[in-house]
Design an enzyme around this catalytic site. Sequence first.
Site: not given
Ligand code: LLP
Length: 445
Positions: A257, A291, A294, A330, A371-372, A400
Site C-alpha cells: 500500500g 508486500e 505499486r 484504472r 464503446c463505453e 495494475y
Molecule cells: N497485500 C495485499 C494483501 C493486498 O491486497 C495488496 C493489494 C497488496 C499487498 C499490494 O498493495 P500495493 O503495494 O500494490 O499498493 N487495482 C487497484 C489496486 C488494488 C490493490 C489490491 N491489493 C488499483 O489499480 O489501484
Amino acid sequence: MGVHARFTLFFIRLNQVFMNAFHYKNQELYCEDVAVAELAKEYGTPLWIYSENKFLHEYRELAAAFSECDPVICYSVKANSNLSILKSLNAAGCSFDVVSGGELFRVKKAGADTTRVVFAGVGKTDPEIQDALSQNILMFNVESEAELDAISNVAEQMKTIAPVALRLNPDIDAKTHHKTTTGKKGNKFGMDIERHNALAAKVLADPHLQLRGIHMHLGSPILTTDPYEKAAQKAVDVIAELREKGHDISWINLGGGFGLSYRNKEAPAYSEYAKVIVPYIKQAKCRLALEPGRSIIGNAGVLISEVIFTKREGGKLFIIQDGAMNDLVRPAMYDAFHKLWPVSTKLPVPHDPEAKDIPDCEISDVVGPVCESCDYFAKDRALPELKRGDLLCTFSTGAYGSVMSSNYNSRPRGAEVLIRGNNVQLVRKRENYDDLIAFEIDCLK
Ligand code: LLP
C-alpha cells in the site's frame, strides 16, 4: 541506524537523483537509453514499456529503508506479474506475495524460493492450499475461520503442519479510494481484530496449524504514514498479548500500500514509512514482512498509444487514441489520475500535470475506441496539440495496468517490453485476432 545502512541509503539517494527512468532528451521521450518512438515503431501500439533499473532501484531503496529489521520483502505479484519482471526481482533477492495458485505458479517459474513466499486472499481453494503446502511457503495470510478449518484439513490429509498468520482487520481508515481500502470494518478482508485471542487459541489447539504471525494490509495507495503507525502499534499489542498466552509468534506482516507519485512527488519516501514502523517491530522483537506492489513497479512502467483521430464536438476537444480501457482500466474503474504527455514534444512536462493554464496547451479529453463513455484516460486535461499518428505516453502504469487488461471489444492486448540501459527485451508478445478466439469452441462446425 548502522554505518552500513547509512552508507547504503546515501548511495541509493545519490542514485535516485540520477535515476530518472523516463526522461526527455532532444524533445523525445526515452526509457533509460532507448527512444520510446523507436520502440513504438518496432513493437506497435498500445505498448507497455518497463524500466528494469527503476523497479530494482525501488526494491533496493525499500529494502535499505527497512534494513534495520532485516525484512522479507514480498513483492505483490498482482501489481504486475510479468515473468521477466518476477525473475529480475527474484535475482535481486526479492520475495513474493501471491493471491492465487496462478501467481504461485508464476513465482515458481521465476525461480523463487517458495519458503519465503506469503499467500493471501479471501477464497483459497483446497487445491491452492495443497499446492502452497507442498511448496513449503512461509505462511498463509488467513482471512477467515472457515479458511483456518480448510487449511487444517488439507494439512492433515498431507500429514503436515501449515504455517499461518492471522490476517486481522484493524479497523483503520487508510484514507484511500473506497474501492481499494481494506483495513476498515465491513471490508471483506481479514478477521476482526477483537477476535485475535479466540482465533489464536483455535490455532494453538490444532495439531495441523502453526501460528507464525499476524498480517494487516490497510489499502492501496496510502499517502500518509500514520495509518501504518497505528497498525504497527496494534500489531505489537496483539503480539504481546498472544505471547503472554503462550504463543510462539514472531512475524508481523504489514502488507503493502505504500504511496506512488502519480502527479508530482506526493508519495512519502520509504524512509518516512520506516521511521514509524521500524521502532515497533524492534520493540516487539519480531521479523517484518512487507508486500509492496505499486510503489515498486508503478513508476517503472508507461503505456504508449497512438492518436487515431482528434475531433471537436459539444464544445470539447477529444483525442482518440488506440490505448483504451481494456488496456488500462484504472481511470474508468477508480477515476484514477495518470499523467499524459506526448512522446515527441518541444514543451516540457508540466510541474503540475493537473494545471489547466499551461501555455500552448488546450484542454482535451483523451479517450479510447471502446464503446463505453467511461473509456477515457484523462478528462479536461491541458495537452499540447496532438494529431493523427502522434504518440502519447500515459505515465505510472507499471502497476495494475497490463495485469488488469482484457479483450473487451475484441481488442488484442498490447506487447510489453523491458528496458535495461540500451538493452530491449520483448517480454510479452502482442496478441493477434487468432488469440482472441483461441479458447472458443465452435459448436456449429
Ligand atoms: N497485500 C495485499 C494483501 C493486498 O491486497 C495488496 C493489494 C497488496 C499487498 C499490494 O498493495 P500495493 O503495494 O500494490 O499498493 N487495482 C487497484 C489496486 C488494488 C490493490 C489490491 N491489493 C488499483 O489499480 O489501484
